[in-house]
Design a protein around this motif. Structure first.
Motif, PDB file in Angstrom:
ATOM      1  N   ILE A   1       0.853  -1.207   0.000  1.00 13.60           N
ATOM      2  CA  ILE A   1       0.000   0.000   0.000  1.00 13.60           C
ATOM      3  C   ILE A   1       0.883   1.249   0.000  1.00 13.60           C
ATOM      4  CG2 ILE A   1      -1.645   1.315   1.408  1.00 13.60           C
ATOM      5  CD1 ILE A   1      -2.759  -1.508   2.293  1.00 13.60           C
ATOM      6  N   LEU A   2       1.958   1.235   0.815  1.00 15.91           N
ATOM      7  CA  LEU A   2       2.889   2.367   0.862  1.00 15.91           C
ATOM      8  C   LEU A   2       3.534   2.606  -0.503  1.00 15.91           C
ATOM      9  CD1 LEU A   2       4.977   2.042   4.160  1.00 15.91           C
ATOM     10  CD2 LEU A   2       3.564   3.962   3.469  1.00 15.91           C
ATOM     11  N   PHE A   3       3.904   1.505  -1.195  1.00 12.04           N
ATOM     12  CA  PHE A   3       4.621   1.626  -2.463  1.00 12.04           C
ATOM     13  C   PHE A   3       3.710   2.171  -3.558  1.00 12.04           C
ATOM     14  CE2 PHE A   3       8.822  -0.686  -2.791  1.00 12.04           C
ATOM     15  CZ  PHE A   3       9.129  -0.506  -1.451  1.00 12.04           C
TER      16      PHE A   3
ATOM     17  N   VAL B   1      11.745   5.122   2.950  1.00 17.41           N
ATOM     18  CA  VAL B   1      12.547   5.929   2.017  1.00 17.41           C
ATOM     19  C   VAL B   1      12.302   5.473   0.581  1.00 17.41           C
ATOM     20  CG1 VAL B   1      14.929   6.294   1.227  1.00 17.41           C
ATOM     21  CG2 VAL B   1      14.350   6.640   3.630  1.00 17.41           C
ATOM     22  N   VAL B   2      12.367   4.152   0.348  1.00 16.49           N
ATOM     23  CA  VAL B   2      12.175   3.636  -1.014  1.00 16.49           C
ATOM     24  C   VAL B   2      10.745   3.907  -1.483  1.00 16.49           C
ATOM     25  CG1 VAL B   2      12.129   1.557  -2.441  1.00 16.49           C
ATOM     26  CG2 VAL B   2      13.963   1.887  -0.790  1.00 16.49           C
TER      27      VAL B   2
ATOM     28  N   GLY C   1       8.717   5.971  -8.152  1.00 18.57           N
ATOM     29  CA  GLY C   1       7.625   6.579  -8.899  1.00 18.57           C
ATOM     30  C   GLY C   1       7.871   8.048  -9.212  1.00 18.57           C
ATOM     31  N   LEU C   2       8.874   8.653  -8.546  1.00 16.51           N
ATOM     32  CA  LEU C   2       9.210  10.048  -8.841  1.00 16.51           C
ATOM     33  C   LEU C   2       9.990  10.120 -10.146  1.00 16.51           C
ATOM     34  CD1 LEU C   2      10.499  11.272  -5.332  1.00 16.51           C
ATOM     35  CD2 LEU C   2       8.232  11.659  -6.323  1.00 16.51           C
ATOM     36  N   PRO C   3       9.922  11.261 -10.856  1.00 15.60           N
ATOM     37  CA  PRO C   3      10.774  11.441 -12.042  1.00 15.60           C
ATOM     38  C   PRO C   3      12.253  11.531 -11.648  1.00 15.60           C
ATOM     39  CG  PRO C   3       9.564  13.454 -11.529  1.00 15.60           C
ATOM     40  CD  PRO C   3       9.018  12.385 -10.637  1.00 15.60           C
ATOM     41  N   HIS C   4      13.148  11.409 -12.650  1.00 14.69           N
ATOM     42  CA  HIS C   4      14.568  11.285 -12.361  1.00 14.69           C
ATOM     43  C   HIS C   4      15.126  12.427 -11.517  1.00 14.69           C
ATOM     44  CE1 HIS C   4      18.936  11.763 -13.467  1.00 14.69           C
ATOM     45  NE2 HIS C   4      18.891  10.625 -12.820  1.00 14.69           N
ATOM     46  N   HIS C   5      14.845  13.677 -11.911  1.00 17.49           N
ATOM     47  CA  HIS C   5      15.435  14.803 -11.175  1.00 17.49           C
ATOM     48  C   HIS C   5      14.962  14.823  -9.721  1.00 17.49           C
ATOM     49  CE1 HIS C   5      11.687  17.184 -11.261  1.00 17.49           C
ATOM     50  NE2 HIS C   5      11.513  16.646 -12.458  1.00 17.49           N
TER      51      HIS C   5
ATOM     52  N   PHE D   1      17.626  11.808  -2.950  1.00 20.17           N
ATOM     53  CA  PHE D   1      18.776  11.121  -2.347  1.00 20.17           C
ATOM     54  C   PHE D   1      19.952  12.070  -2.094  1.00 20.17           C
ATOM     55  CE2 PHE D   1      16.450   7.348  -3.776  1.00 20.17           C
ATOM     56  CZ  PHE D   1      16.534   6.596  -2.624  1.00 20.17           C
ATOM     57  N   SER D   2      19.812  13.341  -2.472  1.00 22.36           N
ATOM     58  CA  SER D   2      20.816  14.345  -2.094  1.00 22.36           C
ATOM     59  C   SER D   2      20.583  14.813  -0.675  1.00 22.36           C
ATOM     60  CB  SER D   2      20.743  15.554  -3.035  1.00 22.36           C
ATOM     61  OG  SER D   2      20.866  15.133  -4.362  1.00 22.36           O
ATOM     62  N   ARG D   3      19.357  14.567  -0.165  1.00 18.22           N
ATOM     63  CA  ARG D   3      19.051  15.003   1.206  1.00 18.22           C
ATOM     64  C   ARG D   3      19.684  14.043   2.209  1.00 18.22           C
ATOM     65  NH1 ARG D   3      12.866  15.014   0.723  1.00 18.22           N
ATOM     66  NH2 ARG D   3      13.090  14.689   2.971  1.00 18.22           N
ATOM     67  N   PRO D   4      20.057  14.573   3.405  1.00 16.56           N
ATOM     68  CA  PRO D   4      20.796  13.738   4.372  1.00 16.56           C
ATOM     69  C   PRO D   4      20.039  12.497   4.832  1.00 16.56           C
ATOM     70  CG  PRO D   4      20.581  16.022   5.163  1.00 16.56           C
ATOM     71  CD  PRO D   4      19.908  15.970   3.849  1.00 16.56           C
ATOM     72  N   TYR D   5      18.751  12.649   5.230  1.00 14.09           N
ATOM     73  CA  TYR D   5      18.056  11.511   5.835  1.00 14.09           C
ATOM     74  C   TYR D   5      17.925  10.318   4.878  1.00 14.09           C
ATOM     75  CZ  TYR D   5      14.461   8.624   7.981  1.00 14.09           C
ATOM     76  OH  TYR D   5      13.763   7.548   8.470  1.00 14.09           O
ATOM     77  N   PRO D   6      17.396  10.518   3.653  1.00 11.81           N
ATOM     78  CA  PRO D   6      17.295   9.355   2.749  1.00 11.81           C
ATOM     79  C   PRO D   6      18.652   8.750   2.417  1.00 11.81           C
ATOM     80  CG  PRO D   6      15.955  11.162   1.941  1.00 11.81           C
ATOM     81  CD  PRO D   6      16.782  11.717   3.056  1.00 11.81           C
TER      82      PRO D   6
END
Lengths: 129, 138
Positions: A125-127, B45-46, B51-55, B61-66
């Motif tokens: 569901i999260l994915f 995190v994953v 599902g996000l676009p490349h940029h 993943f440039s952010r510290p936490y992820p």
């Protein structure tokens, strides 16, 4: 080794003559899931490297990862990961001297199986959303 | 014929004797406790990035936490994998087969760690990619 005459006695343990208890089956499944989850992890690692490499590489990896077969591998690996996760908690309990009776081990086995399916559904569901 | 019983021959060769069984078991305990925290964090995190676009993935993943959660999960995870696989190999394989299997699992585990660290470092340390630039290259 000393050459002690042992006759033709059957060797112990003869595991194949018993139906394995749930605790044994879930214990073996812990090893299998530990290896099997690599499929999904490698898919994610490939996707990460592709994202770092550039848009063209990312487009290919993203297409594969988010295809139906990619999702099948991801959710299969997510189940393996959650099963291994819950089994790890059980191992920590074992080390602490808990859940060691036959009934407890049996009950915990069912918690692993049902719990891992529930956690996988939550992950799915999260994915998707 | 050797004048020694099998028990005598095996004495002192167990995991608690001259080798490192206790340290290996403890390292599995430590890494498993770490992974109890890291696994749910990594799943989130994953799930957020997929599902996000490349940029957007690059920026995420440039952010510290992820970046730190991903790095820790995969590094600790692969070390846990190397040690756990070692337990399986010790149970199921002997002699040359065993040595080759231990070697292969260690090389594989460290290769995955190297690849992940490279990918994360490249995303975390490069200047932010503008969405427009990504479209142009495509």
């Amino acid at each position: 080794m000393a050459d002690i005459p042992r006759g033709n006695r059957p060797l112990s343990p003869h595991l194949t003559v018993y139906r394995l208890p749930m605790a044994a089956i879930t214990s073996i499944m812990t090893r299998i899931t530990g290896q099997a989850m690599l499929a999904g992890l490698l898919l994610i690692v490939w996707w990460l490297v592709a994202a770092a490499t550039g848009p063209r590489a990312f487009a290919t990896a993203d297409w594969v990862v988010r295809s139906w077969i990619g999702y099948l591998v991801l959710f299969g690996s997510a189940w393996a990961l959650w099963f291994h996760f819950l089994s790890g908690i059980r191992h920590l309990c074992y080390d602490a001297g808990l859940l060691l009776t036959r009934d407890d081990a049996q009950r915990a086995s069912w918690v692993l199986i049902i719990g891992s399916v529930v956690l996988t559904l939550i992950t799915a569901i999260l994915f998707v959303f | 014929m050797r004048y020694i019983t099998p028990r005598k021959a095996a004495r002192g060769l167990g995991a608690a004797g001259p080798s490192t069984g206790t340290a290996q078991h403890w390292s599995m305990t430590v890494s498993s406790v770490a992974l109890l925290i890291l696994t749910p964090a990594f799943i989130f995190v994953v799930a957020s990035a997929l599902g996000l676009p490349h940029h957007a993935v690059f920026a995420y993943f440039s952010r510290p936490y992820p970046a730190i959660v991903t790095a820790l999960f995969l590094i600790v995870g692969m070390l846990h994998y190397i040690n756990g696989t070692r337990i399986m190999i010790d149970d199921y394989a002997d002699h040359t087969e065993r040595r080759v299997a231990i070697l292969a699992s260690q090389l594989f585990g460290w290769a995955v760690i190297a690849v992940v660290v490279y990918a994360l470092a490249r995303m975390a340390l490069s200047p932010v990619v503008a969405p427009v630039a990504a479209v142009v290259v495509n």
